[in-house]
Design a protein around this motif. Structure first.
Motif, PDB file in Angstrom:
ATOM      1  N   VAL A 121       0.836  -1.198   0.000  1.00 10.54           N
ATOM      2  CA  VAL A 121       0.000   0.000   0.000  1.00 10.54           C
ATOM      3  C   VAL A 121       0.873   1.251   0.000  1.00 10.54           C
ATOM      4  O   VAL A 121       0.606   2.219  -0.721  1.00 10.54           O
ATOM      5  CB  VAL A 121      -0.947  -0.013   1.218  1.00 10.54           C
ATOM      6  N   ARG A 122       1.949   1.249   0.800  1.00  9.16           N
ATOM      7  CA  ARG A 122       2.867   2.389   0.803  1.00  9.16           C
ATOM      8  C   ARG A 122       3.560   2.535  -0.553  1.00  9.16           C
ATOM      9  O   ARG A 122       3.816   3.646  -1.016  1.00  9.16           O
ATOM     10  CB  ARG A 122       3.897   2.239   1.918  1.00  9.16           C
ATOM     11  N   ARG A 123       3.883   1.408  -1.181  1.00  7.85           N
ATOM     12  CA  ARG A 123       4.513   1.472  -2.500  1.00  7.85           C
ATOM     13  C   ARG A 123       3.567   2.093  -3.524  1.00  7.85           C
ATOM     14  O   ARG A 123       3.969   2.966  -4.310  1.00  7.85           O
ATOM     15  CB  ARG A 123       4.915   0.066  -2.939  1.00  7.85           C
ATOM     16  N   ASP A 193      10.712   0.188  -5.889  1.00  9.28           N
ATOM     17  CA  ASP A 193      10.375  -0.250  -4.526  1.00  9.28           C
ATOM     18  C   ASP A 193      11.592  -0.147  -3.598  1.00  9.28           C
ATOM     19  O   ASP A 193      11.798  -0.991  -2.732  1.00  9.28           O
ATOM     20  CB  ASP A 193       9.837  -1.680  -4.547  1.00  9.28           C
ATOM     21  N   MET A 194      12.408   0.892  -3.763  1.00  7.02           N
ATOM     22  CA  MET A 194      13.559   1.089  -2.888  1.00  7.02           C
ATOM     23  C   MET A 194      13.146   1.717  -1.565  1.00  7.02           C
ATOM     24  O   MET A 194      13.564   1.284  -0.495  1.00  7.02           O
ATOM     25  CB  MET A 194      14.606   1.974  -3.583  1.00  7.02           C
ATOM     26  N   GLY A 198       6.122   6.617   4.212  1.00 14.73           N
ATOM     27  CA  GLY A 198       5.781   5.932   5.442  1.00 14.73           C
ATOM     28  C   GLY A 198       6.839   4.966   5.929  1.00 14.73           C
ATOM     29  O   GLY A 198       6.715   4.438   7.031  1.00 14.73           O
ATOM     30  N   ASP A 199       7.889   4.711   5.138  1.00 16.18           N
ATOM     31  CA  ASP A 199       8.967   3.814   5.566  1.00 16.18           C
ATOM     32  C   ASP A 199       9.819   4.475   6.644  1.00 16.18           C
ATOM     33  O   ASP A 199      10.006   5.697   6.657  1.00 16.18           O
ATOM     34  CB  ASP A 199       9.861   3.438   4.384  1.00 16.18           C
ATOM     35  N   THR A 200      10.352   3.656   7.535  1.00 16.28           N
ATOM     36  CA  THR A 200      11.289   4.119   8.560  1.00 16.28           C
ATOM     37  C   THR A 200      12.701   3.907   8.047  1.00 16.28           C
ATOM     38  O   THR A 200      13.093   2.775   7.747  1.00 16.28           O
ATOM     39  CB  THR A 200      11.080   3.353   9.876  1.00 16.28           C
ATOM     40  N   VAL A 201      13.466   4.997   7.927  1.00 18.52           N
ATOM     41  CA  VAL A 201      14.795   4.937   7.323  1.00 18.52           C
ATOM     42  C   VAL A 201      15.805   5.614   8.246  1.00 18.52           C
ATOM     43  O   VAL A 201      15.446   6.389   9.134  1.00 18.52           O
ATOM     44  CB  VAL A 201      14.810   5.626   5.938  1.00 18.52           C
ATOM     45  N   PRO A 239      24.361   4.109   0.207  1.00 17.50           N
ATOM     46  CA  PRO A 239      23.627   3.143   1.034  1.00 17.50           C
ATOM     47  C   PRO A 239      22.847   3.842   2.145  1.00 17.50           C
ATOM     48  O   PRO A 239      23.267   4.880   2.668  1.00 17.50           O
ATOM     49  CB  PRO A 239      24.748   2.251   1.602  1.00 17.50           C
ATOM     50  N   PHE A 240      21.715   3.281   2.502  1.00 21.71           N
ATOM     51  CA  PHE A 240      20.898   3.780   3.603  1.00 21.71           C
ATOM     52  C   PHE A 240      20.137   2.609   4.202  1.00 21.71           C
ATOM     53  O   PHE A 240      20.002   1.544   3.576  1.00 21.71           O
ATOM     54  CB  PHE A 240      19.927   4.870   3.126  1.00 21.71           C
TER      55      PHE A 240
END
Length: 375
Positions: A121-123, A193-194, A198-201, A239-240
């Motif tokens: 869903v976030r993607r 899709d990297m 809403g992703d935690t990075v 990189p992350f």
């Protein structure tokens, strides 16, 4: 008298007809929204009522301003202004309608898959956001081009512009190399899709949540509510850490530096009790081991689990605080100490003086008196 009534009739009639048509269209959209609660499309289309009414009014005035005989000596200028207004309102309306259709489609998709596959869903949300920005940019460019073509000088210069398009394209490509690389990186992020909204990075040592992704930059909201804006090319070249990729479940660590006499078995039991009282712990696993030792202290590590990055932080701070408080109340001797006084000496059997060792409860250890040697 006719010179006053005619303009008032034409202009007033156009405005009144615009308001009536706009009201009727809005009424139909409200009824359709109430009749179809399963989709928010009709309610979202109501947001386009302002550009819709502007377009209607501009179209009616553009078709009837000649009959109004307003500023007849400036007829061409008035007509061009109304044409520009009509083109701009049409572009505005198309953008609003496209946004309503895209948002309604995404809402239905998110409602159907939010529980089963939140990562997808976030993607989709990231892809939809970038696609909507591209559509807005394309509509704006087409509208500006259409406005420019209404001027005769621009139409006459069209042939020369097309002839030099190749050279201008090369120059523009070299000058906007950084912008174009960020734009292509934005598409790569959206469809590769990297990273998703809403992703935690973790980037450059900063932990946060991806709040916004555009074609050129990405905004990360940190835990202390700061916003870090970075070019999207950063995420395709360096990189992350993405803690939300794959499963959001996480394992966290808590470290203590304690005295060698710390009660490890009791600490394992206390860790279990603390986790059982912590709602953020997901119940998957926990562990407590000694990972290092120095001449003065030992390093004790606890492993805990949680369902996502936010909960793992809550579990870690809860375990750290609860264990230190329990040790300070029940086993203060387990906390590291720094001796600033000389060690107490006692006579030994061989006549040498040896320091007293503290007992596990922190009080000085009592040694029996040694009998004196007789010759």
């Amino acid at each position: 008298m006719e010179t006053i009534l005619r303009p008032l009739t034409v202009v007033g009639g156009s405005i009144l007809l615009t308001l009536v048509i706009g009201w009727a269209t809005d009424l139909l959209l409200r009824k359709a929204d109430a009749r179809h609660p399963e989709t928010p499309l009709w309610g979202l289309l109501r947001r386009a009522r302002i550009p819709y009414q502007v377009m209607l009014c501009a179209a009616l005035l553009r078709g009837s301003y000649v009959e109004a005989q307003v500023f007849p000596e400036h007829r061409a200028t008035v007509g061009r202004v109304l044409t520009l207004l009509l083109i701009g309102s049409v572009a505005w309306l198309v953008t609003r309608i496209a946004a309503a259709v895209v948002e309604a489609s995404y809402s239905r998709y998110a409602h159907a898959h939010a529980q089963r596959d939140p990562a997808r869903v976030r993607r989709v949300r990231t892809q939809v956001s970038l696609i909507m920005r591209v559509v807005t940019a394309v509509v704006a460019v087409v509208a500006v081009a259409a406005m420019l073509l209404t001027f005769p000088a621009m139409r006459a210069a069209g042939a020369s512009l097309l002839a030099s398009a190749g050279i201008l394209g090369i120059v523009a490509g070299v000058a906007a190399q950084s912008t174009l690389s960020n734009m292509f990186a934005g598409f790569q992020i959206a469809f590769g899709d990297m990273v998703r909204m809403g992703d935690t990075v973790v980037v450059d040592g900063e932990w946060g949540t991806v709040e916004e992704i555009t074609l050129t930059f990405l905004a990360v909201r940190t835990w202390d509510e700061r916003r870090i804006t970075m070019p999207v090319s950063y995420f395709t070249s360096k990189p992350f850490e993405n803690w939300s990729r794959g499963t959001p479940q996480m394992t966290g660590t808590v470290f203590w530096h304690l005295d060698h006499t710390a009660p490890l078995d009791l600490m394992r039991e206390r860790l279990r009790d603390i986790l059982r009282e912590c709602p953020a712990w997901d119940g998957r696993d926990y562990n407590l081991t000694v990972t290092d030792s120095t001449p003065n202290t030992m390093q004790v590590r606890a492993l805990v689990t949680a369902k996502d990055a936010d909960d793992i932080w809550t579990v870690r701070v809860t375990v750290r605080e609860g264990m230190i408080r329990w040790l300070a109340d029940e086993h203060p001797y387990a906390l590291p100490r720094v001796n600033t006084a000389d060690a107490a000496l006692r006579p030994s059997a061989d006549g040498l003086h040896r320091p007293h060792r503290p007992s596990p409860d922190g009080s000085p250890r009592r040694f029996p008196e040694q009998p004196a040697k007789t010759l």
